[in-house]
Design an enzyme around this catalytic site. Sequence first.
Site, mmCIF file in Angstrom:
data_model
loop_
_atom_site.group_PDB
_atom_site.id
_atom_site.type_symbol
_atom_site.label_atom_id
_atom_site.label_comp_id
_atom_site.label_asym_id
_atom_site.label_seq_id
_atom_site.Cartn_x
_atom_site.Cartn_y
_atom_site.Cartn_z
ATOM 1 N N GLY A 1 0.764 -1.236 0.000
ATOM 2 C CA GLY A 1 0.000 0.000 0.000
ATOM 3 C C GLY A 1 0.793 1.283 0.000
ATOM 4 O O GLY A 1 0.214 2.360 -0.153
ATOM 5 N N CYS B 1 13.035 -4.560 -7.910
ATOM 6 C CA CYS B 1 14.039 -4.493 -6.838
ATOM 7 C C CYS B 1 15.117 -5.539 -7.116
ATOM 8 O O CYS B 1 15.586 -6.226 -6.221
ATOM 9 C CB CYS B 1 13.407 -4.686 -5.469
ATOM 10 S SG CYS B 1 12.454 -6.198 -5.272
#
Length: 628
Positions: free
Chosen positions: A39, A180
């Site tokens: 979120g 990532c």
Amino acid sequence: EQRIVKAEEWDSFMEFLHKPLPAAFRVNSVTILQCAAPGSKTFQLLEIIHESSEPGSLPNGMVVANDVDYKRCNLLIHQTKRTCTTNLMVTNNEGQHFPSCNTKRTLSVASEINPHPIDQLLFDRVLCDVPCSGDGTLRKAPDIWRRNSGSGNGLHSLQVVLAMRLSLLKVGGRMIYSTCSMNPIEDEAVVAEILRRCGCSVELVDVSDKLPELIRRPGLTKWKVHDRGGWYRSYKDVPKSQRDGVLRSMFPSGKSDKDSTGGGNSYEEMAYISSEESAVEVCDLPLERCMRILPHDQNTGGFFIAVLHKVSPLPFQEKLNHRRNSFTRNNINSSEKSSYEAVSDTVVTKPEEGAEEIVLEATVSENGFKPPEKESTCDEGIVELAQKLDDMGGKREVPSMQGKWKGLYPVVFLRDETVIDGIKTFYGIKDETFPLYGHLVTRNSDISSHGNVKRIYYVSKAVKDVLELNFAVGKPLKISSVGLKMFEKQSAKECEANCCSFRITSEGLPVILPHMTKQILYATMADFKNLLQHKSIKFLDFIHPQIGEKAAKLALGSCVMVLVDDTQLGSEPVKLKTSTIAIGCWKGKASLTVMVTTVDCHQLIERLSDRSKEVEIAENCLKSAETA
């Protein structure tokens, strides 16, 4: 865990998303593909949407947060509740199959008579946060390279497919591709393949002048590909037995075996290629415009970012639209003879009189076709698919569309005028400032019976338009959450004699409070804290008697207590803002009860205590200054 680290690292780059653009390209719609949870990214995108709106008004834009994992969607919904926004939609679709909800694929006369505000789901910004090996988080998980060795190769194809969903982007919009991972197979190789497939329609944006304090490295232009037991400098060096796992798009040039000569015949022969036998390929695309954030440069995790700008429609989209339009014109006259008409990847059911139209978006596999071979270009595969659909002549029977997704109640608009008028009258809400008709939705399998609606959600205009578009094309969006829970049905006995049985929820209160003109009670700090501590107070027990008298005059049911200064107590009505401190209450026959949890009461008491100390310090400083 890796995604949480990734979201934190994203903070330093999010402001670039809000770069001012011409009026036609304002950020009104943003989507996050595949990995929106938990979120943090969604929070920051919502902040951008809300900062662009006028004070006191709802934003015009919206954010669609998509995550393929249903459990992670629930986490995202829980985390975003505190944003109190009506501009968020959480979906649970697969990113590579995220529907565009194109109404142009439907052959319905009704859609022409009642056109929708939007005819296709397109976005101003797309954040393509793809699944990756996560090897950039090695400082946090040192053994990740041992556990995830070689996983980048297996994710490459999925990452390319997800990134190619920039077809959901408006012309002039931007897409952020991020991982990532430090593996060029997951980073530069994917970006290079996108640029090759899209040609001049997409450009890689140079962001080297943005955020100068952020230490970054330029993207790579050459790299080698590793597979079991060996390194490969070009695709022609890969043995044929290994080409199912090592694709030509993984290499800098992206050349296939057709563009190269030879090619290894056995794994043993090509386990190691010396520099004399083969040279490392160099990509001729401007991949140095990508951004690499290395862990040791700025005490962060590893991260990769690429900004893509869509300057024109994608070439294969134009070819597909041309095929679809041509097929539609050739077969429109035969629609009365056939119950089903196939147009490219869409199957349209011919609606009977009085029946609702059903549109089913079918995948390539459902049509019985095999996907293009790995060496085929994207354009060739789409043109071949369109040709096969033309040959079918539109004769294929399809199953009926399900009314709802498994495990999820359908999202339906609330059309009960009795309920809506009761809410408007009870709380004094005017359509001019806060329209309710067409903006209230509920999640219920059956709302035909009276009193069956338990929760009512409020959606912004942008979300409303997308919901109507989703209904028009057969509900392909798997919606996990939408809008803001504004009203909830109260089962108290007092509701039986009341015109409105719905109370305002805590998360919906900040949004609707500035538009309420009834059922509002103003209280000073002393009475406000007293009610929070005791949870329920009789009208005669208020510290200020006039507050108890006004509380007794309110209608039975839900009401709101607003905190005001002592000087404002007699000067009602007070101008309310979204930042006004207020709590939902229930007015009974002889007492007032708070409608928040005990934990929330304690937290609010602590906030008020800190606020009282700050006010006291400010007053003492003012007195000292006057004395001096």
